[in-house]
Design an enzyme around this catalytic site. Structure first.
Site, PDB file in Angstrom:
ATOM      1  N   CYS A 153       5.810  -2.990   1.170  1.00 43.03           N
ATOM      2  CA  CYS A 153       4.479  -2.516   0.771  1.00 43.03           C
ATOM      3  C   CYS A 153       4.591  -1.959  -0.648  1.00 43.03           C
ATOM      4  O   CYS A 153       5.534  -2.293  -1.374  1.00 43.03           O
ATOM      5  CB  CYS A 153       3.917  -1.506   1.771  1.00 43.03           C
ATOM      6  N   ASP A 207      -4.206   0.115   3.412  1.00 43.92           N
ATOM      7  CA  ASP A 207      -3.339   1.222   3.024  1.00 43.92           C
ATOM      8  C   ASP A 207      -3.899   2.534   3.588  1.00 43.92           C
ATOM      9  O   ASP A 207      -5.015   2.920   3.238  1.00 43.92           O
ATOM     10  CB  ASP A 207      -3.287   1.270   1.492  1.00 43.92           C
ATOM     11  N   ARG A 211       3.205   1.980   5.179  1.00 43.31           N
ATOM     12  CA  ARG A 211       3.108   0.775   6.017  1.00 43.31           C
ATOM     13  C   ARG A 211       4.444   0.097   6.315  1.00 43.31           C
ATOM     14  O   ARG A 211       4.749  -0.196   7.481  1.00 43.31           O
ATOM     15  CB  ARG A 211       2.142  -0.238   5.365  1.00 43.31           C
TER      16      ARG A 211
HETATM   17  P1  4NP Z   1       2.373   2.314   1.232  1.00 40.72           P
HETATM   18  O1  4NP Z   1       1.243   3.392   0.814  1.00 40.72           O
HETATM   19  O2  4NP Z   1       2.364   1.241   0.165  1.00 40.72           O
HETATM   20  O3  4NP Z   1       1.890   1.786   2.547  1.00 40.72           O
HETATM   21  O4  4NP Z   1       3.674   3.060   1.317  1.00 40.72           O
HETATM   22  C1  4NP Z   1       1.212   4.009  -0.435  1.00 40.72           C
HETATM   23  C2  4NP Z   1       2.003   5.104  -0.656  1.00 40.72           C
HETATM   24  C3  4NP Z   1       1.958   5.748  -1.881  1.00 40.72           C
HETATM   25  C4  4NP Z   1       1.139   5.280  -2.880  1.00 40.72           C
HETATM   26  C5  4NP Z   1       0.341   4.184  -2.662  1.00 40.72           C
HETATM   27  C6  4NP Z   1       0.392   3.538  -1.436  1.00 40.72           C
HETATM   28  N1  4NP Z   1       1.086   5.953  -4.131  1.00 40.72           N
HETATM   29  O5  4NP Z   1       0.276   5.569  -4.992  1.00 40.72           O
HETATM   30  O6  4NP Z   1       1.876   6.890  -4.358  1.00 40.72           O
END
Ligand code: 4NP
Length: 167
Positions: free
Chosen positions: A12, A127, A18
């Site tokens: 991800c 997300d 995720r």
């Molecule tokens: P992930 O979610 O891609 O599912 O781990 C996110 C976690 C952090 C961030 C964006 C999406 N961020 O911008 O820090």
């Protein structure tokens, strides 16, 4: 001769919401089906924002609620070594997929979106970052049912017809 292990990497953006759930749920399913010996499993993020961090508390709690521990995972960024190392690279959404393709177009043959395996239809795993418990539960449900189908797909693809897929 030892059995080749099938390498499955969940990807991800941040590797804290995720893809840690993808890794944890897929590990749970292979263990439940007695096929842990056939797999190597990991997760990574395309970004470096959360390298070394534990998964998001929302992901930890929703996994725990369903009897799955992901607390030992730590965020890491996808590397060039990952391009070669894995048999299945499983992106959580199309933007993750595009980011990975930009690194190397050659991986297209082994690059999937997790919801290509969702019995309820393809699309992005939304997300849950910055959202509440309901969002994490939705994401958990999507990832769980998609991982069940992904496991069946991989086992069938390699002729492991006798192994069931118990959820
Ligand atoms: P992930 O979610 O891609 O599912 O781990 C996110 C976690 C952090 C961030 C964006 C999406 N961020 O911008 O820090």
């Amino acid at each position: 001769m030892s059995q080749k292990r099938y390498g499955v990497l969940f990807v991800c953006l941040g590797n804290i919401c995720r893809s840690p759930l993808g890794e944890g749920i897929f590990r749970h399913l292979v263990a439940k089906n007695g096929v842990d010996g056939l797999f190597e499993i990991d997760s990574a993020g395309t970004a470096d924002y959360h390298v070394g961090e534990q998964p998001h508390t929302g992901s930890i709690h929703i996994a725990e609620k369903h009897g799955i521990s992901i607390v030992d995972q730590r965020g890491r960024q996808f590397t060039n070594d990952d391009l070669k190392r894995w048999d299945y690279i499983i992106a959580m959404d199309d933007s993750n997929r595009q980011n990975l393709l930009q690194l190397d177009k050659e991986i297209e043959r082994k690059l999937y979106r997790l919801r290509d395996f969702d019995p309820n239809g393809p699309g992005d795993v939304p997300d849950p970052w910055g959202r509440g418990e309901d969002a994490f539960q939705d994401v958990y449900n999507i990832i769980y049912r998609s991982c069940e189908n992904l496991l069946t797909h991989i086992l069938k693809e390699h002729g492991h017809v006798d192994e069931g897929t118990k959820s």
